[in-house]
Scaffold this motif. Structure first.
Motif, PDB file in Angstrom:
ATOM      1  N   TYR A 216      45.288 119.660  45.755  1.00  0.00           N
ATOM      2  CA  TYR A 216      46.281 118.586  45.735  1.00  0.00           C
ATOM      3  C   TYR A 216      47.694 119.165  45.699  1.00  0.00           C
ATOM      4  N   GLN A 217      47.956 120.085  44.768  1.00  0.00           N
ATOM      5  CA  GLN A 217      49.286 120.683  44.630  1.00  0.00           C
ATOM      6  C   GLN A 217      49.730 121.341  45.941  1.00  0.00           C
ATOM      7  N   VAL A 218      48.863 122.190  46.465  1.00  0.00           N
ATOM      8  CA  VAL A 218      49.172 122.921  47.699  1.00  0.00           C
ATOM      9  C   VAL A 218      49.296 121.957  48.875  1.00  0.00           C
ATOM     10  N   GLY A 219      48.421 120.963  48.922  1.00  0.00           N
ATOM     11  CA  GLY A 219      48.441 119.990  50.007  1.00  0.00           C
ATOM     12  C   GLY A 219      49.722 119.172  50.055  1.00  0.00           C
ATOM     13  N   VAL A 220      50.206 118.761  48.903  1.00  0.00           N
ATOM     14  CA  VAL A 220      51.451 117.988  48.848  1.00  0.00           C
ATOM     15  C   VAL A 220      52.605 118.818  49.403  1.00  0.00           C
ATOM     16  N   ILE A 221      52.716 120.051  48.949  1.00  0.00           N
ATOM     17  CA  ILE A 221      53.816 120.908  49.394  1.00  0.00           C
ATOM     18  C   ILE A 221      53.706 121.198  50.885  1.00  0.00           C
TER      19      ILE A 221
ATOM     20  N   VAL B 144      59.064 120.622  59.279  1.00  0.00           N
ATOM     21  CA  VAL B 144      60.248 121.451  59.481  1.00  0.00           C
ATOM     22  C   VAL B 144      59.887 122.936  59.532  1.00  0.00           C
ATOM     23  N   TYR B 145      58.842 123.309  58.788  1.00  0.00           N
ATOM     24  CA  TYR B 145      58.408 124.705  58.705  1.00  0.00           C
ATOM     25  C   TYR B 145      56.937 124.792  59.124  1.00  0.00           C
ATOM     26  N   PRO B 146      56.669 124.906  60.423  1.00  0.00           N
ATOM     27  CA  PRO B 146      55.288 124.862  60.915  1.00  0.00           C
ATOM     28  C   PRO B 146      54.356 125.942  60.365  1.00  0.00           C
ATOM     29  N   ASP B 147      54.905 127.006  59.797  1.00  0.00           N
ATOM     30  CA  ASP B 147      54.056 128.062  59.249  1.00  0.00           C
ATOM     31  C   ASP B 147      53.622 127.779  57.811  1.00  0.00           C
ATOM     32  N   MET B 148      54.106 126.700  57.219  1.00  0.00           N
ATOM     33  CA  MET B 148      53.810 126.410  55.814  1.00  0.00           C
ATOM     34  C   MET B 148      52.477 125.676  55.636  1.00  0.00           C
ATOM     35  N   LYS B 149      51.446 126.306  56.149  1.00  0.00           N
ATOM     36  CA  LYS B 149      50.089 125.794  55.976  1.00  0.00           C
ATOM     37  C   LYS B 149      49.619 126.145  54.567  1.00  0.00           C
ATOM     38  N   PRO B 150      48.559 125.508  54.074  1.00  0.00           N
ATOM     39  CA  PRO B 150      48.093 125.784  52.710  1.00  0.00           C
ATOM     40  C   PRO B 150      47.906 127.270  52.397  1.00  0.00           C
ATOM     41  N   GLU B 151      47.384 128.036  53.355  1.00  0.00           N
ATOM     42  CA  GLU B 151      47.171 129.466  53.110  1.00  0.00           C
ATOM     43  C   GLU B 151      48.499 130.158  52.820  1.00  0.00           C
ATOM     44  N   LYS B 152      49.552 129.771  53.521  1.00  0.00           N
ATOM     45  CA  LYS B 152      50.879 130.361  53.327  1.00  0.00           C
ATOM     46  C   LYS B 152      51.463 129.928  51.975  1.00  0.00           C
ATOM     47  N   ILE B 153      51.292 128.658  51.613  1.00  0.00           N
ATOM     48  CA  ILE B 153      51.807 128.154  50.331  1.00  0.00           C
ATOM     49  C   ILE B 153      51.230 128.981  49.192  1.00  0.00           C
TER      50      ILE B 153
ATOM     51  N   THR C  48      56.222 125.126  37.062  1.00  0.00           N
ATOM     52  CA  THR C  48      57.140 125.120  38.204  1.00  0.00           C
ATOM     53  C   THR C  48      56.474 124.445  39.398  1.00  0.00           C
ATOM     54  N   MET C  49      55.218 124.766  39.636  1.00  0.00           N
ATOM     55  CA  MET C  49      54.463 124.174  40.735  1.00  0.00           C
ATOM     56  C   MET C  49      54.380 122.654  40.560  1.00  0.00           C
ATOM     57  N   LYS C  50      54.044 122.215  39.362  1.00  0.00           N
ATOM     58  CA  LYS C  50      53.929 120.779  39.092  1.00  0.00           C
ATOM     59  C   LYS C  50      55.273 120.077  39.274  1.00  0.00           C
ATOM     60  N   ASN C  51      56.366 120.737  38.891  1.00  0.00           N
ATOM     61  CA  ASN C  51      57.694 120.149  39.067  1.00  0.00           C
ATOM     62  C   ASN C  51      58.055 119.989  40.539  1.00  0.00           C
ATOM     63  N   ILE C  52      57.690 120.982  41.360  1.00  0.00           N
ATOM     64  CA  ILE C  52      57.935 120.902  42.801  1.00  0.00           C
ATOM     65  C   ILE C  52      57.185 119.709  43.384  1.00  0.00           C
ATOM     66  N   VAL C  53      55.903 119.590  43.032  1.00  0.00           N
ATOM     67  CA  VAL C  53      55.080 118.489  43.547  1.00  0.00           C
ATOM     68  C   VAL C  53      55.643 117.149  43.078  1.00  0.00           C
ATOM     69  N   LYS C  54      56.066 117.068  41.828  1.00  0.00           N
ATOM     70  CA  LYS C  54      56.628 115.818  41.306  1.00  0.00           C
ATOM     71  C   LYS C  54      57.876 115.424  42.087  1.00  0.00           C
ATOM     72  N   ARG C  55      58.752 116.383  42.370  1.00  0.00           N
ATOM     73  CA  ARG C  55      59.972 116.072  43.135  1.00  0.00           C
ATOM     74  C   ARG C  55      59.630 115.514  44.507  1.00  0.00           C
ATOM     75  N   ILE C  56      58.620 116.091  45.156  1.00  0.00           N
ATOM     76  CA  ILE C  56      58.208 115.609  46.479  1.00  0.00           C
ATOM     77  C   ILE C  56      57.658 114.191  46.371  1.00  0.00           C
ATOM     78  N   MET C  57      56.812 113.955  45.380  1.00  0.00           N
ATOM     79  CA  MET C  57      56.185 112.638  45.235  1.00  0.00           C
ATOM     80  C   MET C  57      57.200 111.564  44.851  1.00  0.00           C
ATOM     81  N   VAL C  58      58.186 111.897  44.016  1.00  0.00           N
ATOM     82  CA  VAL C  58      59.253 110.947  43.677  1.00  0.00           C
ATOM     83  C   VAL C  58      60.080 110.668  44.931  1.00  0.00           C
TER      84      VAL C  58
END
Length: 106
Positions: free
Chosen positions: A44-49, A56-65, A75-85
């Motif tokens: 879920y975390q990786v998928g959201v990011i 915008v960044y086509p190389d940012m697939k889950p493996e890259k994240i 920090t990871m949870k905060n990044i995901v929260k910002r995206i979801m908000v």
């Protein structure tokens, strides 16, 4: 990059800031949860990011994240929260005294 130093058998080692994949692996190792639940959490975390960045960044697939250095799970949870908000899918908690939606700003 943040680092810490640990000592094992009188030898000092430097630990670099952790990648998403490393934090995920550590989370699985600590137990307390079923491994499937932890994997679901990280997918879920990786998928959201990844979903947010891919247009915008086509190389940012889950493996890259999973190779990016975030340092810790909070920090990871905060990044995901910002995206979801930002998406409007979750509403950030309003603090007492903050203007309510639609309320006139001073």
């Amino acid at each position: 990059m943040k680092t810490i130093e640990i000592e094992i058998e009188s030898k000092k080692y430097t630990v670099n800031e952790l990648t998403v994949g490393q934090v995920e692996s550590l989370h699985v190792l600590i137990g307390g949860f079923r491994e499937g639940d932890i994997k679901e959490f990280w997918n879920y975390q990786v998928g959201v990011i990844s979903t947010a960045l891919l247009p915008v960044y086509p190389d940012m697939k889950p493996e890259k994240i999973r190779t990016l250095r975030v340092g810790d799970v909070q920090t990871m949870k905060n990044i995901v929260k910002r995206i979801m908000v930002f998406s409007g899918l979750i509403v950030e908690e309003v603090q007492a005294g903050d203007p309510q939606p639609g309320e006139a700003q001073p």
